[in-house]
Scaffold this motif. Structure first.
Motif, PDB file in Angstrom:
ATOM      1  N   GLU A 303      30.719  12.113  17.047  1.00  0.00           N
ATOM      2  CA  GLU A 303      31.006  11.114  16.010  1.00  0.00           C
ATOM      3  C   GLU A 303      29.717  10.548  15.431  1.00  0.00           C
ATOM      4  OE1 GLU A 303      33.915   8.160  16.294  1.00  0.00           O
ATOM      5  OE2 GLU A 303      35.545   9.568  16.722  1.00  0.00           O
ATOM      6  N   ALA A 304      28.712  10.359  16.277  1.00  0.00           N
ATOM      7  CA  ALA A 304      27.421   9.858  15.779  1.00  0.00           C
ATOM      8  C   ALA A 304      26.827  10.821  14.760  1.00  0.00           C
ATOM      9  CB  ALA A 304      26.460   9.653  16.943  1.00  0.00           C
ATOM     10  N   GLY A 305      26.887  12.124  15.055  1.00  0.00           N
ATOM     11  CA  GLY A 305      26.352  13.119  14.139  1.00  0.00           C
ATOM     12  C   GLY A 305      27.096  13.143  12.817  1.00  0.00           C
ATOM     13  N   ILE A 307      28.730  10.630  11.423  1.00  0.00           N
ATOM     14  CA  ILE A 307      28.385   9.422  10.661  1.00  0.00           C
ATOM     15  C   ILE A 307      27.011   9.581  10.025  1.00  0.00           C
ATOM     16  CG2 ILE A 307      27.838   6.962  10.849  1.00  0.00           C
ATOM     17  CD1 ILE A 307      29.966   6.856  13.109  1.00  0.00           C
ATOM     18  N   ALA A 308      26.048  10.103  10.801  1.00  0.00           N
ATOM     19  CA  ALA A 308      24.697  10.294  10.270  1.00  0.00           C
ATOM     20  C   ALA A 308      24.719  11.207   9.056  1.00  0.00           C
ATOM     21  CB  ALA A 308      23.790  10.866  11.354  1.00  0.00           C
ATOM     22  N   LYS A 309      25.494  12.279   9.117  1.00  0.00           N
ATOM     23  CA  LYS A 309      25.544  13.209   7.989  1.00  0.00           C
ATOM     24  C   LYS A 309      26.252  12.600   6.789  1.00  0.00           C
ATOM     25  CE  LYS A 309      26.461  17.963   6.735  1.00  0.00           C
ATOM     26  NZ  LYS A 309      26.987  19.269   7.129  1.00  0.00           N
ATOM     27  N   THR A 310      27.267  11.773   7.037  1.00  0.00           N
ATOM     28  CA  THR A 310      27.938  11.095   5.928  1.00  0.00           C
ATOM     29  C   THR A 310      26.977  10.163   5.204  1.00  0.00           C
ATOM     30  OG1 THR A 310      30.070  11.169   7.085  1.00  0.00           O
ATOM     31  CG2 THR A 310      29.865   9.587   5.290  1.00  0.00           C
ATOM     32  N   VAL A 311      26.174   9.439   5.968  1.00  0.00           N
ATOM     33  CA  VAL A 311      25.219   8.504   5.358  1.00  0.00           C
ATOM     34  C   VAL A 311      24.152   9.250   4.572  1.00  0.00           C
ATOM     35  CG1 VAL A 311      23.451   6.757   5.827  1.00  0.00           C
ATOM     36  CG2 VAL A 311      25.621   6.702   7.082  1.00  0.00           C
ATOM     37  N   VAL A 312      23.553  10.271   5.175  1.00  0.00           N
ATOM     38  CA  VAL A 312      22.460  10.970   4.502  1.00  0.00           C
ATOM     39  C   VAL A 312      22.971  11.766   3.307  1.00  0.00           C
ATOM     40  CG1 VAL A 312      22.389  13.230   5.684  1.00  0.00           C
ATOM     41  CG2 VAL A 312      20.258  12.067   5.079  1.00  0.00           C
ATOM     42  N   GLY A 313      24.260  12.080   3.293  1.00  0.00           N
ATOM     43  CA  GLY A 313      24.834  12.835   2.185  1.00  0.00           C
ATOM     44  C   GLY A 313      25.391  11.980   1.067  1.00  0.00           C
ATOM     45  N   SER A 314      25.397  10.667   1.236  1.00  0.00           N
ATOM     46  CA  SER A 314      25.926   9.775   0.207  1.00  0.00           C
ATOM     47  C   SER A 314      25.016   9.755  -1.018  1.00  0.00           C
ATOM     48  CB  SER A 314      26.058   8.354   0.769  1.00  0.00           C
ATOM     49  OG  SER A 314      26.213   7.415  -0.276  1.00  0.00           O
ATOM     50  N   ASP A 315      25.566  10.030  -2.191  1.00  0.00           N
ATOM     51  CA  ASP A 315      24.765   9.983  -3.410  1.00  0.00           C
ATOM     52  C   ASP A 315      24.172   8.594  -3.639  1.00  0.00           C
ATOM     53  OD1 ASP A 315      25.211  12.622  -3.948  1.00  0.00           O
ATOM     54  OD2 ASP A 315      26.709  12.289  -5.500  1.00  0.00           O
ATOM     55  N   LEU A 316      24.920   7.551  -3.279  1.00  0.00           N
ATOM     56  CA  LEU A 316      24.408   6.200  -3.480  1.00  0.00           C
ATOM     57  C   LEU A 316      23.264   5.879  -2.528  1.00  0.00           C
ATOM     58  CD1 LEU A 316      27.665   4.168  -4.203  1.00  0.00           C
ATOM     59  CD2 LEU A 316      25.890   4.883  -5.811  1.00  0.00           C
ATOM     60  N   SER A 338      33.124   7.308   6.695  1.00  0.00           N
ATOM     61  CA  SER A 338      33.000   8.475   7.566  1.00  0.00           C
ATOM     62  C   SER A 338      34.287   8.811   8.300  1.00  0.00           C
ATOM     63  CB  SER A 338      31.885   8.248   8.599  1.00  0.00           C
ATOM     64  OG  SER A 338      32.270   7.236   9.522  1.00  0.00           O
ATOM     65  N   GLY A 339      35.150   7.807   8.467  1.00  0.00           N
ATOM     66  CA  GLY A 339      36.406   8.033   9.185  1.00  0.00           C
ATOM     67  C   GLY A 339      36.259   8.016  10.690  1.00  0.00           C
ATOM     68  N   MET A 340      35.053   7.696  11.185  1.00  0.00           N
ATOM     69  CA  MET A 340      34.823   7.677  12.624  1.00  0.00           C
ATOM     70  C   MET A 340      35.148   6.302  13.214  1.00  0.00           C
ATOM     71  SD  MET A 340      33.794  10.795  13.222  1.00  0.00           S
ATOM     72  CE  MET A 340      34.908  11.297  11.904  1.00  0.00           C
ATOM     73  N   THR A 341      35.122   6.215  14.550  1.00  0.00           N
ATOM     74  CA  THR A 341      35.446   4.980  15.265  1.00  0.00           C
ATOM     75  C   THR A 341      34.361   3.931  15.047  1.00  0.00           C
ATOM     76  OG1 THR A 341      36.505   6.345  16.952  1.00  0.00           O
ATOM     77  CG2 THR A 341      36.095   4.031  17.503  1.00  0.00           C
TER      78      THR A 341
END
Length: 412
Positions: A303-305, A307-316, A338-341
């Motif tokens: 889940e940590a991975g 979330i990290a990828k969701t953040v780094v992939g955000s256009d904003l 991210s949809g994670m816990t």
């Protein structure tokens, strides 16, 4: 050489001048066939013996012909002796003709080197939907002469590039079972990168003695923590592939998970893959900055991975970094989507050494100081979810005006 990690009594050491042909048993070549207007566009890696091999492939449901041929060959007995690569044309979405052309490349290499055709992997990168210029490809293959020298390695590295602005290569060595084992990698990738995997090709060589099955297991596990943790633009290509070849020339006792030094081998592979992954993320089309996101305190490493990828992939988030604007709300938004816990009331965020949020409450940071930090070539965002012990990280780049310019004129 620079010591980068200690595992037990042994060291994993970076070989500064190492290349894809530094591991025992390998040679390479790269030439210009005029598929591209300038610079080399065809490369070859050759092993003196059929090497134990493993590969991972794009998760895009539309897969290019070379990828299909490589998988078909590798599935036969888990061995490869050569990899032929061209840039400038992806041979993707080209139907039966594309498959015929990929097989023709395989057979031409097998004839050139007098090896078994199903020991040849084929990889292509470039424009999708255009037929391969076989009138240039096949004569080009006939001029490939694999050699074991620095220039041959450089020629290969150049041959696999498309919109890349630099070559991507790395090499490490360690001692396992009392003998030196070397591993090296070369990769390309710059745009259409959101692995599972990316518009990327990765080639890794090692002289370790290891079976196909165990090498495949190690590569699959490491890929999830390296190549599958980078993103440039959220798009997943049709041609992505990472191939590892192991010559066995180090003559160590065959590596397997029950070995005491198995973890050291996996860490060696992870270090090579992580280096290449970071180089790809840093060289994103139009990019000016590398972004690294570390997530701590998650419910699990997985889940940590994510979330990290969701953040780094955000256009904003990417535009926030490009504009050197410490708008932490964009990071919070990406964490939430991210949809994670999560515990939304207990999140910490820092950018570099500077804390912006503690227990989901803003800190008294100095905006000008944060803005100055965001002007660095590498920006690190740390997130602590404070709900568990899971840790993961991901890499990406900023989103710039040049990304649009490069991709708006990709074929012209």
């Amino acid at each position: 050489m620079i010591k980068v990690q200690i595992t037990g009594k042994e060291q994993i050491v970076k070989v500064e001048e190492g290349t894809i042909i530094t591991p025992l048993g390998f040679s390479a070549a790269g030439i210009h066939t005029k598929v591209k207007r300038k610079r080399n566009d065809m490369g070859l890696i050759y092993c003196e013996v059929p090497a134990e091999a493993a590969a991972v492939y794009t998760l895009n449901q539309i897969k290019a012909a070379p990828l299909k041929v490589t998988k078909e060959n590798l599935d036969q007995e888990g061995k490869l002796q050569a990899i032929i690569v061209n840039s400038g044309n992806a041979n993707a979405c080209t139907g039966n003709q594309g498959l015929f052309d990929a097989h023709s490349m395989k057979n031409a290499v097998a004839n050139l080197l007098s090896i078994n055709p199903h020991h040849v992997a084929v990889a292509s990168t470039g424009v999708i939907g255009e037929k391969m210029p076989m009138e240039k490809i096949i004569p080009g293959i006939a001029h490939l002469v694999p050699q074991k020298n620095q220039q041959a390695a450089l020629d290969f590295n150049e041959a696999i590039l498309t919109t890349d602005t630099c070559m991507k290569t790395t090499c490490y060595e360690t001692v396992i079972d009392g003998v030196k084992i070397t591993m090296a990698g070369s990769a390309k990738g710059s745009g259409m990168i959101a692995p599972n995997m990316a518009t990327m090709l990765g080639f890794i060589t090692t002289d370790a003695n290891i079976s196909h099955d165990h090498l495949q297991s190690a590569l699959s596990a490491v890929t999830n923590k390296t190549f599958n943790r980078i993103t440039v633009d959220g798009d997943t290509s049709t041609n992505d592939m990472v191939v590892v070849m192991a010559s066995g020339f180090a003559e160590n006792t065959p590596l397997e998970p029950s070995n005491e030094e198995w973890d050291q081998f996996v860490q060696l592979l992870e270090k090579v893959c992580e280096d290449l992954a970071i180089m790809i993320a840093r060289d994103g089309e139009g990019a000016t900055k590398l972004i690294e996101v570390n997530v701590y305190g998650a419910i699990s490493d997985d889940e940590a991975g994510k979330i990290a990828k969701t953040v780094v992939g955000s256009d904003l988030v990417k535009t926030m970094v490009y504009g050197s604007d410490p708008n932490w709300g964009r990071v919070m938004m990406a964490i939430g989507k991210s949809g994670m816990t999560l515990d939304p009331e207990n999140i910490n965020i820092s950018i570099g050494p500077y804390s912006l949020l503690e227990n989901s409450q803003p800190t008294n940071y100095v905006e000008e100081t944060l803005s100055d930090y965001l002007k660095n070539e590498t920006v690190v965002i740390n997130i602590n979810l404070n709900i568990g012990s899971g840790h993961g990280k991901a890499w990406g780049c900023d989103l710039t005006y040049d990304y649009v310019r490069i991709n708006a004129s990709y074929r012209t």
